[in-house]
Design a protein around this motif. Sequence first.
Motif, short mmCIF file in Angstrom:
data_model
loop_
_atom_site.label_atom_id
_atom_site.label_comp_id
_atom_site.label_asym_id
_atom_site.label_seq_id
_atom_site.Cartn_x
_atom_site.Cartn_y
_atom_site.Cartn_z
N PHE A 221 42.82 37.24 44.78
CA PHE A 221 43.07 38.61 44.36
C PHE A 221 43.61 38.69 42.93
O PHE A 221 43.66 39.76 42.34
CB PHE A 221 44.01 39.34 45.32
N GLU A 222 44.04 37.55 42.37
CA GLU A 222 44.46 37.52 40.97
C GLU A 222 43.33 37.04 40.06
O GLU A 222 43.25 37.44 38.90
CB GLU A 222 45.68 36.61 40.80
N GLN A 223 42.49 36.17 40.58
CA GLN A 223 41.35 35.67 39.82
C GLN A 223 40.25 35.32 40.80
O GLN A 223 40.40 34.40 41.61
CB GLN A 223 41.73 34.44 38.99
N ALA A 224 39.14 36.05 40.77
CA ALA A 224 38.04 35.78 41.69
C ALA A 224 37.56 34.35 41.49
O ALA A 224 37.41 33.89 40.36
CB ALA A 224 36.89 36.76 41.44
N PRO A 225 37.33 33.60 42.58
CA PRO A 225 36.93 32.20 42.45
C PRO A 225 35.59 32.06 41.74
O PRO A 225 34.76 32.97 41.74
CB PRO A 225 36.85 31.72 43.90
N ARG A 226 35.39 30.91 41.14
CA ARG A 226 34.15 30.66 40.40
C ARG A 226 32.95 30.55 41.33
O ARG A 226 31.83 30.91 40.95
CB ARG A 226 34.29 29.37 39.57
N VAL A 227 33.17 30.05 42.53
CA VAL A 227 32.09 29.88 43.49
C VAL A 227 32.48 30.57 44.79
O VAL A 227 33.63 30.47 45.23
CB VAL A 227 31.79 28.38 43.74
N ILE B 211 35.10 41.96 46.91
CA ILE B 211 36.38 42.52 46.48
C ILE B 211 37.49 41.77 47.22
O ILE B 211 37.46 41.65 48.44
CB ILE B 211 36.48 44.02 46.79
N PHE B 212 38.45 41.24 46.46
CA PHE B 212 39.60 40.51 47.02
C PHE B 212 40.86 41.35 46.78
O PHE B 212 41.15 41.72 45.64
CB PHE B 212 39.77 39.15 46.36
N LEU C 4 51.62 49.06 44.14
CA LEU C 4 51.63 47.61 44.29
C LEU C 4 50.33 47.14 44.95
O LEU C 4 49.74 47.84 45.77
CB LEU C 4 52.82 47.17 45.15
N GLY C 5 49.92 45.94 44.60
CA GLY C 5 48.73 45.37 45.22
C GLY C 5 47.68 44.95 44.22
O GLY C 5 46.84 45.75 43.80
N ALA C 6 47.72 43.67 43.79
CA ALA C 6 46.71 43.17 42.86
C ALA C 6 45.36 43.04 43.56
O ALA C 6 45.30 42.88 44.79
CB ALA C 6 47.14 41.81 42.30
#
Length: 237
Positions: A83-89, A123-124, A217-219
């Motif tokens: 939720f802070e950085q979408a994974p690359r894969v 969406i995370f 609140l909520g990344a």
Amino acid sequence: MDEVTMLAQAIPDVPPPSAETVARARARLAARQAPARRPRTRWGWTAGAAVATTVVVMTVVMLVSNLVGVSEPAPPPAASPAFEQAPRVYKGLDRLAGARMSQSATKVSLRFRPTSKKITVVIFCQMPGSIFFSTEGGSGAGGMCGPDGALSMLADKAYEPGWLGRDHKITFWVFPPDAPVARGRSSCPPKGACERKYDLSSAKTADRLAAKLGKRLGAWSVAAYDVPAAPTVSSAD
């Protein structure tokens, strides 16, 4: 120059050994070299003492090194949550584009060009049960998301003619789980109870709800994934 001074120069980051440690090293060296020590001249005695001092220093260095040991390499930094950085894969698909927001009741637009019908938009959300809405042109889709990710059904349009092979811009909103959102007709009792809730069916309504709530609140993050790009093969002339 004595052994302790030479040690301090040889290994400046390690505290000098105690006098007892130096004495033990010197005694051990003297016991090994006792039969060979027969200096005849002042110069010979001085050179022998210098060599003996160097050997004592090296012996103590080895002892100190054995005591200190080799430091373990630092562990690699932990990966950021999705939720802070979408994974690359994601499930074997490569990330085409991604965006992130540090708070909910916010929106962001994602631009990408799909290359296959396997295109997936995920969406995370940091807060489980968060409510999301996505729209492109006159089409919209919503749902609930959490840290494990949720799919936007807008990516299913890849099966429609003309959707692949061109650029897309999808806008996303994420709201906290307790946002006043109407979740279908069955969630609205009679007597106008749903008048105090928002029916997320258009970008205009989503913007109004975001303005009413303010940033919460909520990344969260969103990313488009597609099949890995094929390697480019060039032929020599």
